[in-house]
Design a protein around this motif. Sequence first.
Motif, PDB file in Angstrom:
ATOM      1  N   ALA A  18      -4.927   6.435   3.345  1.00 49.41           N
ATOM      2  CA  ALA A  18      -4.511   4.668   2.965  1.00 49.41           C
ATOM      3  C   ALA A  18      -4.222   4.255   4.481  1.00 49.41           C
ATOM      4  O   ALA A  18      -3.053   4.418   4.382  1.00 49.41           O
ATOM      5  CB  ALA A  18      -4.350   4.450   1.225  1.00 49.41           C
ATOM      6  N   ALA A  19      -4.434   3.573   4.779  1.00 51.22           N
ATOM      7  CA  ALA A  19      -4.115   2.811   5.939  1.00 51.22           C
ATOM      8  C   ALA A  19      -4.189   0.982   5.805  1.00 51.22           C
ATOM      9  O   ALA A  19      -5.310   0.445   4.936  1.00 51.22           O
ATOM     10  CB  ALA A  19      -5.574   2.759   7.163  1.00 51.22           C
ATOM     11  N   CYS A  20      -3.206   0.469   6.525  1.00 49.80           N
ATOM     12  CA  CYS A  20      -3.242  -0.877   6.946  1.00 49.80           C
ATOM     13  C   CYS A  20      -3.199  -1.611   7.988  1.00 49.80           C
ATOM     14  O   CYS A  20      -2.498  -0.995   8.801  1.00 49.80           O
ATOM     15  CB  CYS A  20      -2.562  -1.265   5.619  1.00 49.80           C
TER      16      CYS A  20
ATOM     17  N   LEU B 281       1.209  -1.168   0.254  1.00 43.38           N
ATOM     18  CA  LEU B 281       0.324   0.000   0.371  1.00 43.38           C
ATOM     19  C   LEU B 281       0.738   1.313   0.239  1.00 43.38           C
ATOM     20  O   LEU B 281       0.365   2.411  -0.644  1.00 43.38           O
ATOM     21  CB  LEU B 281      -0.487  -0.053   1.451  1.00 43.38           C
ATOM     22  N   GLN B 282       2.407   1.182   1.379  1.00 40.56           N
ATOM     23  CA  GLN B 282       2.302   2.065   0.292  1.00 40.56           C
ATOM     24  C   GLN B 282       3.334   2.385  -0.193  1.00 40.56           C
ATOM     25  O   GLN B 282       3.537   3.839  -1.088  1.00 40.56           O
ATOM     26  CB  GLN B 282       4.325   2.536   1.497  1.00 40.56           C
ATOM     27  N   ARG B 283       4.474   1.772  -1.026  1.00 42.90           N
ATOM     28  CA  ARG B 283       4.369   1.308  -2.027  1.00 42.90           C
ATOM     29  C   ARG B 283       3.879   1.925  -3.499  1.00 42.90           C
ATOM     30  O   ARG B 283       4.206   2.793  -4.633  1.00 42.90           O
ATOM     31  CB  ARG B 283       5.113  -0.169  -2.724  1.00 42.90           C
TER      32      ARG B 283
ATOM     33  N   THR C 195      -0.630   7.347   4.684  1.00 40.90           N
ATOM     34  CA  THR C 195      -0.209   6.230   4.909  1.00 40.90           C
ATOM     35  C   THR C 195       0.465   6.221   6.275  1.00 40.90           C
ATOM     36  O   THR C 195       0.662   6.821   6.523  1.00 40.90           O
ATOM     37  CB  THR C 195       0.467   5.389   4.365  1.00 40.90           C
ATOM     38  N   GLU C 196      -1.008   5.293   6.265  1.00 38.33           N
ATOM     39  CA  GLU C 196      -1.019   4.758   7.977  1.00 38.33           C
ATOM     40  C   GLU C 196      -0.717   2.983   7.673  1.00 38.33           C
ATOM     41  O   GLU C 196      -1.567   2.009   7.400  1.00 38.33           O
ATOM     42  CB  GLU C 196      -1.872   4.884   8.924  1.00 38.33           C
ATOM     43  N   ARG C 197       0.465   2.245   8.753  1.00 39.43           N
ATOM     44  CA  ARG C 197       0.027   0.723   8.708  1.00 39.43           C
ATOM     45  C   ARG C 197       1.284   0.289   9.649  1.00 39.43           C
ATOM     46  O   ARG C 197       1.269   0.963  10.682  1.00 39.43           O
ATOM     47  CB  ARG C 197       1.885   0.597   7.565  1.00 39.43           C
TER      48      ARG C 197
END
Length: 417
Positions: free
Chosen positions: A337-339, A279-281, A299-301
């Motif tokens: 965008a988070a995972c 997702l970060q990529r 982004t959050e992961r």
Amino acid sequence: MNVIKDFLLQLALSAIPMFTYQPFFEERGKQGWREKAVMAALWCLAVMLCMTFPAHFGEGYRLDVRVVPLVLGTLYGGPTTGLFLAVFTVGYRLAGGFDPGFYNTLGALLTAFPVVLGNVRRFQAADKAKRIRLGASLTLLYAFVGLLWFQVLNGGELGTLPVQGLHLLFVTVVGGLLTAFYEHLREIRRLRSEMLEAEKFRAIRDLTGIFAHEIRNPMQVVRGFLQLLDDPALPPRKKEFIQLSIEELDRANETINELLDFGKPAGGDNEEVEAGFQLQRVANLLHSYAELRSVTIHTERDADCWIRANPRKLSQCLVNILKNAVESMPEGGSIRAACSAEGDSRVLLTIEDQGVGMTREQLDRLGSPFYSLKESGTGLGMTVSFQIIRSLGGKVRVTSERGKGTRFAISFPKSDR
């Protein structure tokens, strides 16, 4: 025996909304305000009929199962429907005067109904098994609170406890039974819809696989000859025409590639993939594209979000969704965008934008082949993305509100890494 007969009548009355709504509205897949209003009216009808034809016992005492349509109508219809049902219940009971029964109804509503309202979101986000348990337990809770109010208002009528105990048991069973029945009907409808979609996709895949190859071959020949004709000595006007022709051929070729992707199986070559990293990529890849449109991607992961997937296919899916999110904000904005880990068994990817949003009709058609909200879109990108998610054992839930944005929640099975 008369009490049991009356309770069975109550069961039939409380099931009216489900037997009426399911064939006429749920089967048609409509969920607009008219359908919600009809459903609320049916729940009100069930409450009214249950109160009109109660089970009689003892010296003027009455019991009914109005709690079942009241609780289930709130859980399925939402807080607004629930409040409407509560007001209707009090108003209809008020027609009988300010007797102990009215105060019993009012006391139970004020005490137990907030608990039901507080569990609406939890119920609607739960799976089938949890919904059945919640439906039965909240119905039991409400009925038990009503029993306590009855005992308080009537000075502890212990002689009525056996019948009230039967009432508690009956209400709990009916609440769980009707919830299970409704969930079963919805599951049948969903499976039938998936089967129809699978048949439709299979037919389209067969056709697109044949036509895409046959069309692309002559297009490549035409493009090659146009490049040969692109001589520096040509007049600028003719060079411009050749360049435009090549660009249009390239655009058509992109559409053909999407058709070919649509025709290929989405699975295969799966490996251990860190979903947050992917997702970060993808967010990094689209950074410049988003900046040109005044859009920022946050982004959050979490750690340990491993799934089994084909990295290229997963990236393709995320690129399609994130790119659509960027393009949904013509005036700019931000995307989250988070995972994160969803319990011990699943991984959740969420993509939220602040774009133009979608109507219920547009949401229902999202992912259908050749359906696109963009003027130049083919509608295949989102279809392929949904195929990829399903092939990986994932589930996608899309919520949207016109003018406020869209949220994709994609859940994948967690890898036993």
